[in-house]
Scaffold this motif. Sequence first.
Motif, PDB file in Angstrom:
ATOM      1  N   GLN A   1       0.853  -1.186   0.000  1.00  0.00           N
ATOM      2  CA  GLN A   1       0.000   0.000   0.000  1.00  0.00           C
ATOM      3  C   GLN A   1       0.892   1.240   0.000  1.00  0.00           C
ATOM      4  OE1 GLN A   1      -3.282  -0.118  -0.331  1.00  0.00           O
ATOM      5  NE2 GLN A   1      -3.288  -2.350  -0.320  1.00  0.00           N
ATOM      6  N   PRO A   2       1.402   1.634  -1.166  1.00  0.00           N
ATOM      7  CA  PRO A   2       2.335   2.761  -1.203  1.00  0.00           C
ATOM      8  C   PRO A   2       1.649   4.092  -0.914  1.00  0.00           C
ATOM      9  CG  PRO A   2       1.761   2.068  -3.431  1.00  0.00           C
ATOM     10  CD  PRO A   2       1.159   1.062  -2.493  1.00  0.00           C
ATOM     11  N   ASN A   3       2.430   5.016  -0.365  1.00  0.00           N
ATOM     12  CA  ASN A   3       1.953   6.385  -0.197  1.00  0.00           C
ATOM     13  C   ASN A   3       2.709   7.285  -1.173  1.00  0.00           C
ATOM     14  OD1 ASN A   3       4.483   7.010   0.958  1.00  0.00           O
ATOM     15  ND2 ASN A   3       3.738   6.585   3.032  1.00  0.00           N
ATOM     16  N   ALA A   4       2.466   8.590  -1.092  1.00  0.00           N
ATOM     17  CA  ALA A   4       3.068   9.518  -2.048  1.00  0.00           C
ATOM     18  C   ALA A   4       4.590   9.526  -1.959  1.00  0.00           C
ATOM     19  CB  ALA A   4       2.506  10.927  -1.833  1.00  0.00           C
ATOM     20  N   GLN A   5       5.138   9.345  -0.761  1.00  0.00           N
ATOM     21  CA  GLN A   5       6.593   9.326  -0.610  1.00  0.00           C
ATOM     22  C   GLN A   5       7.204   8.112  -1.301  1.00  0.00           C
ATOM     23  OE1 GLN A   5       6.124  10.117   3.832  1.00  0.00           O
ATOM     24  NE2 GLN A   5       8.111  11.049   3.457  1.00  0.00           N
ATOM     25  N   HIS A   6       6.570   6.947  -1.141  1.00  0.00           N
ATOM     26  CA  HIS A   6       7.054   5.759  -1.840  1.00  0.00           C
ATOM     27  C   HIS A   6       7.032   5.982  -3.357  1.00  0.00           C
ATOM     28  CE1 HIS A   6       5.423   3.605   1.903  1.00  0.00           C
ATOM     29  NE2 HIS A   6       6.734   3.506   1.970  1.00  0.00           N
ATOM     30  N   CYS A   7       5.936   6.549  -3.839  1.00  0.00           N
ATOM     31  CA  CYS A   7       5.800   6.756  -5.279  1.00  0.00           C
ATOM     32  C   CYS A   7       6.829   7.757  -5.795  1.00  0.00           C
ATOM     33  CB  CYS A   7       4.384   7.223  -5.606  1.00  0.00           C
ATOM     34  SG  CYS A   7       3.148   5.916  -5.391  1.00  0.00           S
ATOM     35  N   ALA A   8       7.115   8.789  -5.027  1.00  0.00           N
ATOM     36  CA  ALA A   8       8.137   9.754  -5.426  1.00  0.00           C
ATOM     37  C   ALA A   8       9.513   9.100  -5.503  1.00  0.00           C
ATOM     38  CB  ALA A   8       8.156  10.932  -4.448  1.00  0.00           C
ATOM     39  N   GLU A   9       9.824   8.236  -4.551  1.00  0.00           N
ATOM     40  CA  GLU A   9      11.093   7.515  -4.577  1.00  0.00           C
ATOM     41  C   GLU A   9      11.215   6.671  -5.848  1.00  0.00           C
ATOM     42  OE1 GLU A   9      13.812   6.534  -1.701  1.00  0.00           O
ATOM     43  OE2 GLU A   9      13.546   8.650  -2.158  1.00  0.00           O
ATOM     44  N   VAL A  10      10.143   5.985  -6.203  1.00  0.00           N
ATOM     45  CA  VAL A  10      10.150   5.155  -7.407  1.00  0.00           C
ATOM     46  C   VAL A  10      10.292   6.019  -8.657  1.00  0.00           C
ATOM     47  CG1 VAL A  10       8.726   3.597  -8.811  1.00  0.00           C
ATOM     48  CG2 VAL A  10       8.893   3.259  -6.346  1.00  0.00           C
ATOM     49  N   GLY A  11       9.621   7.161  -8.679  1.00  0.00           N
ATOM     50  CA  GLY A  11       9.744   8.063  -9.817  1.00  0.00           C
ATOM     51  C   GLY A  11      11.169   8.557 -10.001  1.00  0.00           C
ATOM     52  N   ARG A  12      11.835   8.928  -8.925  1.00  0.00           N
ATOM     53  CA  ARG A  12      13.228   9.379  -9.019  1.00  0.00           C
ATOM     54  C   ARG A  12      14.134   8.252  -9.487  1.00  0.00           C
ATOM     55  NH1 ARG A  12      11.614  12.876  -4.739  1.00  0.00           N
ATOM     56  NH2 ARG A  12      11.795  11.217  -3.199  1.00  0.00           N
ATOM     57  N   PHE A  13      13.909   7.041  -8.966  1.00  0.00           N
ATOM     58  CA  PHE A  13      14.732   5.907  -9.405  1.00  0.00           C
ATOM     59  C   PHE A  13      14.591   5.708 -10.910  1.00  0.00           C
ATOM     60  CE2 PHE A  13      15.086   1.582 -10.837  1.00  0.00           C
ATOM     61  CZ  PHE A  13      16.305   1.182 -10.325  1.00  0.00           C
ATOM     62  N   LEU A  14      13.364   5.737 -11.402  1.00  0.00           N
ATOM     63  CA  LEU A  14      13.126   5.476 -12.819  1.00  0.00           C
ATOM     64  C   LEU A  14      13.809   6.530 -13.688  1.00  0.00           C
ATOM     65  CD1 LEU A  14      11.577   3.228 -14.250  1.00  0.00           C
ATOM     66  CD2 LEU A  14       9.614   4.755 -14.382  1.00  0.00           C
ATOM     67  N   ALA A  15      13.741   7.791 -13.275  1.00  0.00           N
ATOM     68  CA  ALA A  15      14.421   8.846 -14.027  1.00  0.00           C
ATOM     69  C   ALA A  15      15.925   8.630 -14.044  1.00  0.00           C
ATOM     70  CB  ALA A  15      14.085  10.212 -13.425  1.00  0.00           C
ATOM     71  N   ARG A  16      16.491   8.240 -12.922  1.00  0.00           N
ATOM     72  CA  ARG A  16      17.942   7.994 -12.867  1.00  0.00           C
ATOM     73  C   ARG A  16      18.325   6.803 -13.737  1.00  0.00           C
ATOM     74  NH1 ARG A  16      19.884   7.211  -6.991  1.00  0.00           N
ATOM     75  NH2 ARG A  16      21.925   7.290  -8.050  1.00  0.00           N
ATOM     76  N   LEU A  17      17.512   5.773 -13.749  1.00  0.00           N
ATOM     77  CA  LEU A  17      17.754   4.625 -14.628  1.00  0.00           C
ATOM     78  C   LEU A  17      17.779   5.072 -16.086  1.00  0.00           C
ATOM     79  CD1 LEU A  17      17.726   1.639 -15.587  1.00  0.00           C
ATOM     80  CD2 LEU A  17      15.272   1.641 -15.174  1.00  0.00           C
ATOM     81  N   HIS A  18      16.795   5.866 -16.474  1.00  0.00           N
ATOM     82  CA  HIS A  18      16.715   6.304 -17.865  1.00  0.00           C
ATOM     83  C   HIS A  18      17.880   7.221 -18.232  1.00  0.00           C
ATOM     84  CE1 HIS A  18      12.092   5.526 -17.755  1.00  0.00           C
ATOM     85  NE2 HIS A  18      12.806   4.412 -17.840  1.00  0.00           N
ATOM     86  N   LEU A  19      18.243   8.122 -17.363  1.00  0.00           N
ATOM     87  CA  LEU A  19      19.362   9.019 -17.637  1.00  0.00           C
ATOM     88  C   LEU A  19      20.680   8.263 -17.737  1.00  0.00           C
ATOM     89  CD1 LEU A  19      18.374  11.999 -15.297  1.00  0.00           C
ATOM     90  CD2 LEU A  19      18.328  11.987 -17.803  1.00  0.00           C
ATOM     91  N   ALA A  20      20.829   7.223 -16.936  1.00  0.00           N
ATOM     92  CA  ALA A  20      22.078   6.444 -16.947  1.00  0.00           C
ATOM     93  C   ALA A  20      22.247   5.626 -18.218  1.00  0.00           C
ATOM     94  CB  ALA A  20      22.124   5.522 -15.728  1.00  0.00           C
ATOM     95  N   THR A  21      21.149   5.382 -18.945  1.00  0.00           N
ATOM     96  CA  THR A  21      21.218   4.501 -20.116  1.00  0.00           C
ATOM     97  C   THR A  21      20.747   5.181 -21.400  1.00  0.00           C
ATOM     98  OG1 THR A  21      18.992   3.633 -19.643  1.00  0.00           O
ATOM     99  CG2 THR A  21      20.869   2.447 -18.690  1.00  0.00           C
ATOM    100  N   ALA A  22      20.537   6.496 -21.354  1.00  0.00           N
ATOM    101  CA  ALA A  22      19.995   7.207 -22.515  1.00  0.00           C
ATOM    102  C   ALA A  22      20.998   7.347 -23.650  1.00  0.00           C
ATOM    103  CB  ALA A  22      19.503   8.592 -22.093  1.00  0.00           C
ATOM    104  N   ASP A  23      22.275   7.035 -23.393  1.00  0.00           N
ATOM    105  CA  ASP A  23      23.276   7.190 -24.452  1.00  0.00           C
ATOM    106  C   ASP A  23      23.205   6.094 -25.511  1.00  0.00           C
ATOM    107  OD1 ASP A  23      24.277   5.023 -23.059  1.00  0.00           O
ATOM    108  OD2 ASP A  23      26.158   5.966 -22.491  1.00  0.00           O
TER     109      ASP A  23
END
Length: 316
Positions: free
Chosen positions: A111-133
């Motif tokens: 049962q995630p809350n907004a903080q959990h979802c924000a953490e997941v959103g930041r992780f996903l952005a970092r994953l994409h930035l690390a592999t966008a090349d």
Amino acid sequence: MSVFTTLERDELAEFVARYPLGRLLDFAGIAAGSENTNYFVSLEQAECVLTLVERGPVQDLPFFVALLECLHQADLPVPYAIADQSGAALQQLKAKPALLQPRLSGKHIQQPNAQHCAEVGRFLARLHLATADGALERQSDRGFAWMAALGPSLLAELDADGQALLTAALAEVQALLADLPSLPRAVLHADLFRDNALFDGHHLSGVIDFYNACSGWMLYDVAITVNDWCSRADGTLDSALAQALLAAYAGLRPFTAQEAEYWPVVLRLTCVRFWLSRLVAVQEHQGREVLVKDPREFQGKLAARQQVSLKLPLAL
């Protein structure tokens, strides 16, 4: 229990002896997996997870090893393949590709809350930035062409409402295939559900199970994640959770106007992808004691996504 390949203690002890981590102390099968066999493995010097890869082309495994090493080097909380004493990371056990990885701390959040979802959103952005090349590339084996080819064969499994919903969705898939937009691309986790994330309190301590990772639209990965983390039991979206995830993601990797245009379509088509894959899993594992997730979950989510009011946050 989703352990497709059973291991005996003596054969596992022989396997882990090739690593500089001490003797085998204990091991246990992990019931949560639905595609690969996973074991918790306790060694004298480390707590690990052993994965035996049951699905997918073996030739793609070096991609997964390289991806996880890339993300580990980018300081993302991911497992990575431990090399044995000869320097080899990719192994074989019982004629299956095998990877021994560090066991990450934390627990799953149902049962995630907004903080959990924000953490997941930041992780996903970092994953994409690390592999966008584009240095790492892998074609998905469950992309739009797969949906278009497989979908019609599954219509007979559905009731009238399901058939109408899937038929309309497949028409949308065909329209997208005919005119694919050039949206921002990276390597995608492509399966970042709640059962693939670990938390210590509100801190994201680990993301696991990258065996569906592939190259594709960053937006597609965001849609997969929102559809799981931000959906209510009836399939509708919780706007507060979704906005927390999207805002955290956009704070690191801003969305484009074209992504905003395609957002409702991509939200729907990620529902189609998991609806179809779960229908296939039900067929393949019928009568077996294997964890198979309910296809009706994503049928309901697709029905709820026919109208999308949730918008992507765009920089002004």
